[in-house]
Design an enzyme around this catalytic site. Sequence first.
Site: not given
Length: 547
Positions: A274, A214
């Site tokens: 990751e 956002d």
Amino acid sequence: MNLMQDMSRKDVHAPDQDWWRGAVIYQIYPRSFQDSNGDGIGDLSGIIHRLDHVASLGVDAIWISPFFRSPMLDFGYDVSDYRDVDPMFGSLGDFDALIARAHELGIKVLIDLVLSHSSDQHAWFQESRQSRENARADWYVWADAKPDGTPPNNWLSIFGGSAWEWDGERMQYYLHNFLTSQPDLNLHNPDVQDALLDVARFWLERGVDGFRLDTINFYFHDKELRDNPALDPDQRNATIAPEVNPYNWQDHLYDKNQPENLAFLKRFRAVLDEFSAVAVGEVGDAQRGQEIQAAYTSGNDKVQMCYSFDFLSGVSPTADRVGGVLREFEAGVGDGWACWAFSNHDVIRHATRWQLSDAAYRTYAALLLSLRGSVCLYQGEELGLSEAYVAYEDLQDPYGIRFWPKFKGRDGCRTPMPWVADNRNAGFSDGKPWLPIAMEHVARAVSVQNAQPDAMLDFYRAMIAFRGRYPALAKGDFTLIRAEEGVVIFTRSHDGQRLLCAFNLSDAGQDIALPDGNWTLCEDAPFATPDAQHIGPWQALFAHEET
């Protein structure tokens, strides 16, 4: 014929790490999707119940708007605990079950992270406001008043008025780009960055496939707190409430869009990598959205994709307008990647915003699903829903309540999904819905359209399936050929396949000249195209060439 697809499982852990490139993402606004416990508010269990519908569309992923603990003054975009589910939506166990079911159906899950600000009820802010010396004193943006007691500068809040609120505990102002109950986090502080990256890891470890970020360009503010300059009235082209909100009178050079954000986004991308996860950022800027989009998505070391507000505005998307946006994008974004959208939870639904007939609506949907970039579809878009009228006494949105009646807020695009026609609440809830059901939506309910050949819902399924059969539409290069006089024509090319896409955005038939090539009409496209040299009113033509 009914084009309800076979919901055969896709391998959600397929080796294509580039799955997001050209993905179709379905936005779920959980308050309004499906209520499972009769309290009138949608919840996570409700989403699980309706995932078969989402899977039937053939989309690649869902984006779920915030469901974290919150006082709900901005309906979840004011987070009081980033690591828990608000009880009105269920529990962490419900969320885990949602992830499991979505993955069974081959659907990736993106969740909405609100990192630029928190709720003033968050423990971080409660500690920060206690003094100027505590451990989190610098976790939010605090500043002294001017000598006359007025705010530190002229920055304005999107929800109206000054972006600064006086706090009697610290005897300082704090920054809030949105509601006064949404203080801005200070990402200039590395400890704040670390805490937010840990939030991302928490959800990635629970199995999410990525995030919608956002207000991604609001993360940093100018350290010197310099005043924003005035904006020329001719440039006041904001998407939300431009006619009533003086926020649109400033050129927002200093309260957002700061260069320090690039380094933070690289840190965020390292966390994503990751987990082989992805992120799409919301770029909230009316003047330089594509410039920011390019900066944030280029180089393969920040977020994978961003969407700006080019097609979320009220400007009619004529062929010339579409061509202008696409030319600017192709010239400026380079190796970056867009995520295009026509509607979301913040803007008037595009059926109403652009006053579209069903035929025009279909043609614009085909255009959206043919552009170079990924695509966000907003719940109900597949049904052709219009903006709902919500009476003042039923309003929930603080933005609409403040600026009524010139701006009626965002509730009209947030009313509950219509699932069945033979139920007073359209199958959304057994209780009183938090926003009223739009009666005009009932005739477009999912149950109605599932039983109707050639319904809007069928068209969306067919067009998404068509996109899936042609890799050039999802991942291919883009060449604009024509965008004028009601006609948009471009080609998409990928791995030996070239696809011609032509759209008649007018009420009159249009003769066209195909570019050089050995073109064969795509008979599996969801449009009647008997003539390769002519497109009927509000029709599209697709042709392919194998090279």
